[in-house]
Design an enzyme around this catalytic site. Structure first.
Site, short mmCIF file in Angstrom:
data_model
loop_
_atom_site.label_atom_id
_atom_site.label_comp_id
_atom_site.label_asym_id
_atom_site.label_seq_id
_atom_site.Cartn_x
_atom_site.Cartn_y
_atom_site.Cartn_z
N HIS A 247 -69.16 -43.52 51.84
CA HIS A 247 -70.04 -44.69 51.98
C HIS A 247 -69.26 -45.99 51.83
O HIS A 247 -69.34 -46.88 52.68
CB HIS A 247 -71.15 -44.62 50.92
CG HIS A 247 -72.05 -45.81 50.89
ND1 HIS A 247 -73.29 -45.82 51.48
CD2 HIS A 247 -71.90 -47.05 50.34
CE1 HIS A 247 -73.85 -47.02 51.31
NE2 HIS A 247 -73.02 -47.78 50.62
N GLU A 248 -68.53 -46.12 50.74
CA GLU A 248 -67.81 -47.38 50.50
C GLU A 248 -66.74 -47.62 51.55
O GLU A 248 -66.49 -48.77 51.93
CB GLU A 248 -67.22 -47.39 49.08
CG GLU A 248 -68.25 -47.39 47.97
CD GLU A 248 -69.24 -48.54 48.06
OE1 GLU A 248 -68.87 -49.62 48.58
OE2 GLU A 248 -70.39 -48.37 47.64
N HIS B 238 -68.12 -49.46 54.43
CA HIS B 238 -68.11 -50.92 54.25
C HIS B 238 -66.74 -51.48 54.62
O HIS B 238 -66.63 -52.53 55.29
CB HIS B 238 -68.41 -51.28 52.79
CG HIS B 238 -69.84 -51.19 52.40
ND1 HIS B 238 -70.85 -51.85 53.06
CD2 HIS B 238 -70.45 -50.53 51.38
CE1 HIS B 238 -72.01 -51.60 52.47
NE2 HIS B 238 -71.79 -50.80 51.45
N HIS C 124 -66.24 -51.67 58.31
CA HIS C 124 -67.03 -52.78 58.85
C HIS C 124 -66.25 -54.09 58.69
O HIS C 124 -66.23 -54.93 59.59
CB HIS C 124 -68.37 -52.84 58.12
CG HIS C 124 -69.40 -53.70 58.79
ND1 HIS C 124 -70.61 -54.00 58.21
CD2 HIS C 124 -69.41 -54.34 59.98
CE1 HIS C 124 -71.31 -54.78 59.02
NE2 HIS C 124 -70.61 -54.99 60.10
#
Length: 711
Positions: free
Chosen positions: A492-493, A496, A499
């Site tokens: 998940h991290e 980020h 992105h």
């Protein structure tokens, strides 16, 4: 606001110790870092460098603003908007580094400066956003924007600046601006105090256990970690269970001693609410009051209305409907799950009703009975380094063509932090990625991604992003074995970070993850899908001792149990989301005092229908840092909102062949690389080919019975 005010503030800052002194020469913040990608020189940064760098940075930016606002030339996009984008480099450099270190590696000196600086920074930003001469130039450009011949990104930047200034109070009367500045300064102090109280209380609330026998059920490596934690706190011979930021605690799933489970749960859920110096009830009441007053001053019914105007959800009504539609089915599922656990308790002649501290423990018993495995069975196959290198990085290589090289030559602020240089598919350098995985008393709870350097075509910068987690450190010499949730968090991290690193925009205002709060979680949630993608999973899920792959039979059980305990998982997070909205949909005259905070919390959960005692809110009010100190106020719903987009995108990836370069390239080109340079939902539609469908989310969370939530 007069130019006299700006000059006075600049003189005050210039008079601060260290500013303009010979000491500047040794302060690493006073010039761009010479390290690759302008990576911070952590080996040269000292606590005493921050205060003078902050003061000089604010002084420098005010001079730049004064020059932009007072120039005699007619306003143009270049001499006003682009000039603003180029301003504040020194302040940005020190502020990014300081805020990251306060979160990841704080100490008394940093916390004292954070508290001292909070109102000063609020006043500094007000001095810019409430500058009438500067706003007049922006307003003139905004009124003639259709005749300026701007490209799409530049036009969006101009519109964004105008809206930012209006939302910051640029159109208010002088008296109202004076009140607004006072509110902003007080909020800055209170939000900092809230965060510091949570960290201190979380550390102080760690549970010390006297005997190893009281930890029966915990794996040996976790007991060893508890012993090491006790030794670090000078409690030799005992065992310390440190708290994570959430209401639930990992050890609750394995501790056999019910009394110790209760003690651990109570230590967690009573943080910052039982009196003493870390009690946050009065702080919460005042924060909510001031936010409500500020919203009214700016012309909004509530703080939630003010916040949601800028999100993809757009309105309070839309968010309320989504949460109200999901809650009944989630709680019904949780009640069914509770009944299954109560049946086991009764069958074992436990003689008690299921309580919050029992849920995780008995959920594991149900899991074992239903799927013939428990969560501890998979941990030996999830060793941290292997998950990161052979899982997270491997998936990014397959999907986007990235490669990684560890940079042990670059300094770090803590010995366990790792730095990797990231290379694009053509071999060109893309940026740096920092991995800071372990929990420690100096680190705030949770997991997050942050930028040390954001990419920008205008400034010629390339990205330096960091992921921070709170994985309990093992005892010396022991491997770091992850839970399945921790594996998901790594993926998940890193979503980020991707992105941010893929951002290919011109202006700093749109760099990286500078998107609406309820959109920012979407790309990171999509990246979670690769954690269980067969090609990725078989590459990293190997036994830490033997190297044997995760057995196919065990994998089938893991995947079959994906919906297991979703009633609990969805209910606890919905409770927190609903609590956030309840606080921030209050008008100024409706906010309770400190003595009414807990009663309001209970009433809000009851009204929303999520007051199911065995499932406490994921965060209680007094330690809900997301909404009272971390920028998610009226925005915690973002996780479920973004999951609608995520679940629908997962279906797109599956339908188009999954882990393929062409899919990654399409996602990157149409969405990840665009940052905030275009409307978020337009980017989504360009990627997906249409609006999101809510059904994949309902199926994922076992909520098919729920009424269809708004798309």
């Amino acid at each position: 606001m007069s130019s006299h005010f700006l000059r006075s503030m600049a003189l005050l800052l210039a008079a601060m110790p260290g500013v303009g002194s010979a000491a500047d020469a040794s302060n690493p913040f006073f010039r761009e870092s010479s390290l690759p990608y302008q990576y911070p020189p952590f080996d040269r940064i000292r606590d005493e460098h921050f205060a003078p760098a902050f003061a000089a940075g604010m002084e420098e930016e005010l001079r730049e603003i004064e020059a932009i606002a007072r120039q005699t030339a007619e306003p143009t996009f270049e001499n006003t908007i682009v000039a603003l984008e180029r301003s504040g480099k020194l302040l940005g450099r020190v502020q990014r580094t300081f805020s990251n270190l306060v979160g990841a590696n704080s100490n008394d000196a940093k916390r004292a400066l954070e508290k001292e600086n909070a109102p000063k920074l609020a006043a500094h930003h007000d001095a810019i956003r409430l500058n009438p001469a500067l706003f007049a130039r922006i307003k003139t450009l905004h009124e003639t924007r259709d005749r300026l011949g701007l490209d799409a990104e530049s036009l969006r930047l101009l519109e964004r600046y105008y809206k930012d200034f209006v939302r910051s109070g640029a159109k208010l009367s002088e008296d109202d601006q004076t009140r607004l500045k006072a509110i902003n300064a007080e909020l800055a102090k209170l939000q900092t105090a809230f965060a510091q109280n949570v960290l201190k209380e979380t550390n102080a609330s760690a549970v010390a256990v006297d005997g190893r026998e009281d930890l029966a059920g915990l794996p040996d490596n976790e007991i060893a970690a508890a012993a090491a934690a006790a030794k670090a706190e000078k409690k030799d011979g005992r065992f310390v269970l440190r708290l994570l930021n959430t209401s639930g605690q990992p050890a609750l799933a394995a501790l056999e001693n019910r009394a110790w489970r209760e003690r651990l749960q109570e230590a967690s859920t009573t943080r910052c609410l039982h009196g003493g110096e870390f009690d946050n009830r009065a702080t919460v009441a005042r924060i909510v009051q001031l936010r409500a007053e500020r919203a009214a001053l700016l012309g909004y019914p509530t703080h939630a209305d003010y916040q949601l105007e800028e999100q993809t959800a757009k309105s309070v009504a839309t968010v309320n409907k989504l949460l109200a539609d999901l809650a009944p089915a989630a709680v019904a599922n949780a009640r069914r799950e509770a009944a299954d656990m109560q049946a086991i308790i009764d069958r074992e002649r436990g003689g008690f009703q299921l309580a919050p501290w029992d849920w995780s423990f008995y959920a594991e018993k149900v899991r074992r009975a239903r799927y013939a495995y428990d969560a501890a069975d998979v941990k030996p196959y999830f060793e941290l380094n292997r998950v990161l290198i052979d899982g997270v990085f491997f998936a990014a290589g397959k999907l986007y063509g990235l490669s990684f090289k560890e940079r042990k030559d670059l300094p770090v602020y803590e010995p366990t932090v790792r730095v990797f240089e990231v290379f694009d598919a053509d071999g060109s350098p893309l940026g740096l990625f920092m991995s800071d995985c372990y929990a420690r008393p100096s680190k705030r709870g949770g997991a997050w991604n942050s930028a040390y350097v954001a990419p920008s075509g205008l400034l010629g910068t390339q990205p330096v992003y960091a992921n921070h987690l709170n994985i309990p450190a093992p005892a010396a010499g022991e491997p770091t074995l992850l839970t399945f949730d921790e594996v998901n968090t790594l993926f998940h991290e890193f979503g980020h970070a991707l992105h941010g690193m893929f951002s290919k925009v011109k202006y700093p205002r749109f760099a990286g993850t500078s998107v609406p709060r309820d959109f920012v979680e979407y790309p990171s949630q999509v990246n979670e899908m690769w954690a269980t993608w067969p090609e990725v999973l078989k590459h990293y899920a190997k036994h830490y001792q033997t190297g044997e792959p995760l057995p196919a039979a065990l994998l089938e059980k893991v995947l079959a149990a994906e919906k297991f305990n979703q009633g609990f998982a969805t209910t606890e997070v919905l409770a927190a989301m609903l609590l956030d909205q309840a606080w921030h949909q209050l008008k100024p005259n409706e906010v309770p005092g400190a003595d009414g905070v807990l009663a309001f919390e209970a009433a809000a959960l009851k009204k929303a229908g999520v007051d199911f005692a065995p499932v406490p809110s994921r965060y209680r009010t007094t330690y809900f840092s997301h909404i009272f100190s971390s920028g998610y106020s009226a925005g915690y719903y973002s996780y479920i909102w973004a999951e609608v987009l995520d679940a629908d995108s997962v279906e797109w990836f599956k339908a188009n062949g999954g882990l393929l370069r062409r899919n990654g390239d399409h996602f990157r080109a149409t969405l990840l690389s665009r940052g905030g340079s275009a409307d978020a939902m337009e980017l989504y539609r360009t990627f997906r080919g249409g609006d999101p469908d809510v059904q994949p989310l309902l199926k994922r969370r076992g909520l098919e019975r729920a009424p269809s939530a708004a798309k």
